[in-house]
Motif scaffolding. Structure first.
Motif, PDB file in Angstrom:
ATOM      1  N   PHE A 218       0.845  -1.195   0.000  1.00  0.00           N
ATOM      2  CA  PHE A 218       0.000   0.000   0.000  1.00  0.00           C
ATOM      3  C   PHE A 218       0.881   1.246   0.000  1.00  0.00           C
ATOM      4  O   PHE A 218       1.663   1.464   0.922  1.00  0.00           O
ATOM      5  N   TYR A 219       0.769   2.039  -1.051  1.00  0.00           N
ATOM      6  CA  TYR A 219       1.577   3.245  -1.174  1.00  0.00           C
ATOM      7  C   TYR A 219       0.797   4.261  -2.012  1.00  0.00           C
ATOM      8  O   TYR A 219      -0.160   3.926  -2.716  1.00  0.00           O
ATOM      9  N   GLY A 220       1.220   5.508  -1.920  1.00  0.00           N
ATOM     10  CA  GLY A 220       0.500   6.524  -2.677  1.00  0.00           C
ATOM     11  C   GLY A 220       1.093   7.898  -2.493  1.00  0.00           C
ATOM     12  O   GLY A 220       2.206   8.067  -1.967  1.00  0.00           O
TER      13      GLY A 220
ATOM     14  N   GLY B  55      -5.349  12.792  -4.200  1.00  0.00           N
ATOM     15  CA  GLY B  55      -4.828  11.628  -3.494  1.00  0.00           C
ATOM     16  C   GLY B  55      -4.896  10.413  -4.395  1.00  0.00           C
ATOM     17  O   GLY B  55      -5.971  10.069  -4.903  1.00  0.00           O
ATOM     18  N   LEU B  56      -3.761   9.763  -4.637  1.00  0.00           N
ATOM     19  CA  LEU B  56      -3.692   8.598  -5.514  1.00  0.00           C
ATOM     20  C   LEU B  56      -2.984   7.477  -4.759  1.00  0.00           C
ATOM     21  O   LEU B  56      -1.789   7.572  -4.471  1.00  0.00           O
ATOM     22  N   PHE B  57      -3.731   6.402  -4.429  1.00  0.00           N
ATOM     23  CA  PHE B  57      -3.203   5.324  -3.592  1.00  0.00           C
ATOM     24  C   PHE B  57      -3.324   3.985  -4.304  1.00  0.00           C
ATOM     25  O   PHE B  57      -4.369   3.667  -4.875  1.00  0.00           O
ATOM     26  N   HIS B  58      -2.236   3.209  -4.244  1.00  0.00           N
ATOM     27  CA  HIS B  58      -2.165   1.895  -4.885  1.00  0.00           C
ATOM     28  C   HIS B  58      -2.246   0.812  -3.806  1.00  0.00           C
ATOM     29  O   HIS B  58      -1.482   0.843  -2.835  1.00  0.00           O
TER      30      HIS B  58
ATOM     31  N   ASP C 245      -8.464   6.906  -6.409  1.00  0.00           N
ATOM     32  CA  ASP C 245      -8.134   8.205  -6.999  1.00  0.00           C
ATOM     33  C   ASP C 245      -9.154   9.239  -6.515  1.00  0.00           C
ATOM     34  O   ASP C 245     -10.332   9.191  -6.893  1.00  0.00           O
ATOM     35  N   LEU C 246      -8.706  10.178  -5.676  1.00  0.00           N
ATOM     36  CA  LEU C 246      -9.588  11.207  -5.117  1.00  0.00           C
ATOM     37  C   LEU C 246      -9.094  12.577  -5.568  1.00  0.00           C
ATOM     38  O   LEU C 246      -7.903  12.883  -5.449  1.00  0.00           O
ATOM     39  N   TYR C 247     -10.006  13.410  -6.051  1.00  0.00           N
ATOM     40  CA  TYR C 247      -9.603  14.695  -6.600  1.00  0.00           C
ATOM     41  C   TYR C 247     -10.677  15.735  -6.339  1.00  0.00           C
ATOM     42  O   TYR C 247     -11.874  15.466  -6.500  1.00  0.00           O
ATOM     43  N   ALA C 248     -10.233  16.924  -5.921  1.00  0.00           N
ATOM     44  CA  ALA C 248     -11.138  18.061  -5.722  1.00  0.00           C
ATOM     45  C   ALA C 248     -10.404  19.326  -6.136  1.00  0.00           C
ATOM     46  O   ALA C 248      -9.201  19.471  -5.874  1.00  0.00           O
ATOM     47  N   THR C 249     -11.111  20.245  -6.782  1.00  0.00           N
ATOM     48  CA  THR C 249     -10.486  21.484  -7.222  1.00  0.00           C
ATOM     49  C   THR C 249     -11.495  22.618  -7.211  1.00  0.00           C
ATOM     50  O   THR C 249     -12.704  22.397  -7.342  1.00  0.00           O
ATOM     51  N   ARG C 250     -10.981  23.830  -7.047  1.00  0.00           N
ATOM     52  CA  ARG C 250     -11.802  25.036  -7.109  1.00  0.00           C
ATOM     53  C   ARG C 250     -11.061  26.084  -7.926  1.00  0.00           C
ATOM     54  O   ARG C 250      -9.867  26.312  -7.715  1.00  0.00           O
ATOM     55  N   TYR C 251     -11.775  26.709  -8.861  1.00  0.00           N
ATOM     56  CA  TYR C 251     -11.205  27.769  -9.677  1.00  0.00           C
ATOM     57  C   TYR C 251     -12.079  29.002  -9.543  1.00  0.00           C
ATOM     58  O   TYR C 251     -13.296  28.939  -9.741  1.00  0.00           O
TER      59      TYR C 251
ATOM     60  N   GLU D  24     -12.720   8.094  -7.742  1.00  0.00           N
ATOM     61  CA  GLU D  24     -12.683   7.003  -8.723  1.00  0.00           C
ATOM     62  C   GLU D  24     -11.905   5.835  -8.135  1.00  0.00           C
ATOM     63  O   GLU D  24     -10.901   6.024  -7.444  1.00  0.00           O
ATOM     64  N   VAL D  25     -12.364   4.622  -8.429  1.00  0.00           N
ATOM     65  CA  VAL D  25     -11.657   3.406  -8.024  1.00  0.00           C
ATOM     66  C   VAL D  25     -11.414   2.580  -9.282  1.00  0.00           C
ATOM     67  O   VAL D  25     -12.343   2.321 -10.056  1.00  0.00           O
ATOM     68  N   ARG D  26     -10.143   2.197  -9.509  1.00  0.00           N
ATOM     69  CA  ARG D  26      -9.795   1.391 -10.683  1.00  0.00           C
ATOM     70  C   ARG D  26      -9.186   0.066 -10.245  1.00  0.00           C
ATOM     71  O   ARG D  26      -8.453  -0.010  -9.250  1.00  0.00           O
ATOM     72  N   PHE D  27      -9.475  -0.955 -11.014  1.00  0.00           N
ATOM     73  CA  PHE D  27      -8.931  -2.297 -10.784  1.00  0.00           C
ATOM     74  C   PHE D  27      -8.052  -2.671 -11.963  1.00  0.00           C
ATOM     75  O   PHE D  27      -8.464  -2.557 -13.123  1.00  0.00           O
ATOM     76  N   HIS D  28      -6.808  -3.072 -11.677  1.00  0.00           N
ATOM     77  CA  HIS D  28      -5.870  -3.488 -12.718  1.00  0.00           C
ATOM     78  C   HIS D  28      -5.474  -4.944 -12.477  1.00  0.00           C
ATOM     79  O   HIS D  28      -5.162  -5.336 -11.344  1.00  0.00           O
TER      80      HIS D  28
END
Length: 644
Positions: free
Chosen positions: A238-240, A275-278, A290-296, A323-327
């Motif tokens: 587990f790393y990210g 935040g991107l965690f494997h 994969d978690l992402y938030a932004t404000r402009y 987002e959750v991805r499976f590889h």
């Protein structure tokens, strides 16, 4: 808002300083094969030569040697990519003849926000912490959804390895027009934690192409970019990484309204966190969170000489995406799947209230090999929307390895661009001229209000039997990749067709004689052409590269009208009117049939110096109809071709 223009005649001074145990590689002329890796096109690491998609890579070394400071400056030097102005005064990427609104811009795989007229201001991205830029050409909605209709540009920033001693560097550049560019990086890593801090400050007084005018071509501005990162190795499986980016800019803002000169300030503020965690389940299976938030935010104001504020505009956009991805990998086969959701909200001037869009999606992709020669990529994405019809976006690509030097590539896919919040909810009236632009969702209520107030002469019949549909594209690329020793050649033939194009048309006429416009699915356009890239490294230190694009871009409805003999022009000498033929149609506005670049560099190892020359060419193009028939034909006035 005024955007940054080009800075000519720059005299650059660079101060580099490293501390700690940073090591610098020795200069060498020994030929080395560069294994360029792409993750944007497939969400997995792939070598460019084996990828069945048209891809361009801009490395950190190429960026550094070009001497540029901002992203838009390096993009404009690439084959098939043009930085073209929009109606708001900004510049965006034109890719395979398609507008900037159809190109998805990512930073470390996360979407960049702040499109106010379909265009993102790329000058707000500094290049000093970029590891590489990956450009995937062709519809990429099967992985990235809306706005990836023409392709994807992914800016990948540098990452510090773990177990890195404390080290840092400083860079300072000074150029004409009182331009200053300062960047610093500080990194430190232990066995399980890596820390990185990047900062950039940029300031310029701008320039003017019209002396003694009230407004400059580019007004003075400054901006600041901060990007801290934390890398974590919590366990063997587990790393990210957590990262955030903060951007702030202030620029002088000037305008002339009703002959009165007005001055003010334009501000931009951007913040995001990623935040991107494997999570490695087994040796060949893993999950990625994969978690992402932004404000402009952007605001600008204009004041009179007495400091009385006469105009204020605001723009506040939020975007969230978990987002959750499976590889998984077995043998030569790779499988990727994912689920996620997006939520976007916007509160801006000319909106009645804050509005929002929300969607859920699922994606899947398989990469495999048939024998030693065939590589196949097949994928899809399904987006479930709530404000407009949901979308399927499939893609299929093949790579055939002819021999160890040459491979053939073909890719076909569908892309889409969802109606943006401006096209749905805009409620704008030009105070000077008097025309109005209304979003699709508010046009009926606003027309009824204007009619009750007695402000309309008549209303055109409206067909609102269906909601505003996303623009859809079909894209086909066919090309080849050849590499032998020090020579590389790539070519790509492309075709794009966009249907349900969203554009404005008049829906009513006001008592002041001006029209009321709204957004509708109105037309189809198509583009096709050829791209060629090649480079060769000589053993005596010379390196030569060249690129060329041939482009045709047309409106299908205009082609149909020409075939029916419904478009006319007037001879400027005899003043006789005659019907135009299909050969007289030049195509869409702001497109050049020919663009090219030639690059040469020479390395002098003894002096640790390189000499660079770059030549860019663009053939003629038209920006407006000058003879009154509403199309761009060969009898119109054109901007003549030029070379830089």
């Amino acid at each position: 808002m005024k955007k940054r223009g080009y800075i000519y005649g720059s005299i650059c001074g660079v101060l580099l300083h490293g501390f700690g145990n940073a090591q610098t590689p020795n200069d060498t002329l020994t030929p080395q094969k560069l294994e360029e890796v792409v993750v944007t096109g497939t969400r997995t690491s792939r070598n460019v030569a084996t990828l069945p998609l048209p891809v361009q890579i801009i490395t950190a070394a190429q960026i550094q040697k070009s001497g540029v400071s901002r992203l838009n400056e390096i993009i404009q030097e690439q084959t098939g990519l043009l930085m073209v102005p929009d109606f708001g005064g900004g510049e965006g990427i034109q890719l395979q003849g398609l507008d900037a609104a159809y190109v998805q811009i990512l930073v470390d795989g996360q979407p960049l926000m702040g499109r106010r007229a379909g265009t993102l201001d790329l000058s707000r991205i500094t290049v000093h912490n970029i590891e590489r830029i990956e450009i995937v050409k062709g519809a990429s909605s099967s992985l990235y959804g809306s706005e990836a209709l023409a392709g994807v540009v992914n800016i990948i920033t540098k990452k510090t390895p773990l177990n890195t001693p404390l080290q840092g560097n400083l860079m300072y550049r000074i150029a004409s027009f009182d331009t200053h560019d300062f960047a610093t990086t500080l990194t430190y890593g232990k066995k399980k934690v890596g820390l990185e801090w990047f900062a950039n400050y940029f300031k310029t007084q701008g320039y003017t192409l019209v002396p003694n005018g009230f407004q400059q071509t580019v007004e003075p501005y400054y901006n600041l970019t901060l990007q801290p990162k934390i890398r974590l190795q919590l366990s063997d499986r587990f790393y990210g990484q957590w990262s955030t980016r903060l951007f702030h800019q202030e620029q002088v803002y000037k305008a002339v309204i009703n002959t009165e000169p007005l001055s003010g300030i334009s501000r931009q503020l951007e913040w995001n966190v990623s935040g991107l965690f494997h999570h490695e389940l087994t040796a060949n299976k893993k999950l990625i969170y994969d978690l992402y938030a932004t404000r402009y935010q952007a605001d600008e104001f204009l004041t009179q000489n007495n400091q009385q504020r006469v105009e204020t505009t605001t723009f506040d956009q939020w975007f969230y995406r978990p987002e959750v991805r499976f590889h998984a990998q077995w043998g030569k086969n790779r499988f990727t799947s994912g689920v996620g959701m997006t939520h976007e909200s916007l509160d801006r001037t000319y909106f009645k209230e804050q509005v929002a869009l929300q969607s859920y999606y699922v994606l899947g992709q398989w990469e495999g090999y048939l024998g030693d020669s065939w590589n196949i990529l097949a994928g899809f994405r399904y987006d479930r929307h709530f404000q407009y019809p949901s979308q399927w976006s499939p893609k299929l690509a093949l790579n055939y390895r002819w021999n160890e030097h040459f491979s053939l590539k073909i890719a076909a896919g569908f892309g889409y661009k969802a109606p943006d919040l401006r096209q749905l909810y805009f409620n704008f009236t030009n105070a000077t001229v008097g025309y109005a632009v209304l979003g699709y969702q508010v046009v009926a209520a606003q027309l009824a209000q204007l009619q009750n107030q007695g402000q309309l002469l008549f209303v055109y019949p409206l067909d609102r039997s269906e909601p505003l549909k996303p623009e859809r594209s079909f894209n086909l690329n066919w090309g080849g990749y050849y590499q032998k020793e020090l020579f590389t050649l790539e070519y790509n033939l492309f075709y794009n067709r966009i249907r349900d194009l969203i554009d404005t048309r008049a829906v009513a006429q006001q008592t002041n004689g001006q029209n009321v416009f709204s957004y509708f699915n109105v037309d189809q356009i198509f583009t096709y052409g050829l791209e060629i890239n090649s480079h060769y490294t000589f053993k005596n230190g010379h390196h030569f590269a060249a690129g060329y694009q041939y482009l045709m871009a047309k409106d299908q409805s205009v082609v149909d009208r020409l075939q029916r003999g419904e478009v006319f022009a007037r001879d400027p000498v005899t003043l006789n009117t005659f019907a135009l033929s299909a050969q007289d149609y030049f195509g869409l506005y702001n497109r050049s049939k020919h663009t090219a670049n030639v690059k040469w560099r020479y390395r002098i190892p003894r002096w640790k110096t390189e000499i660079h020359t770059r030549i860019l060419y663009r053939s003629k193009y038209g920006v407006f109809d000058s003879n009154g028939n509403a199309i761009l034909d060969r009898y119109d006035n054109f901007v003549q071709g030029y070379m830089l």
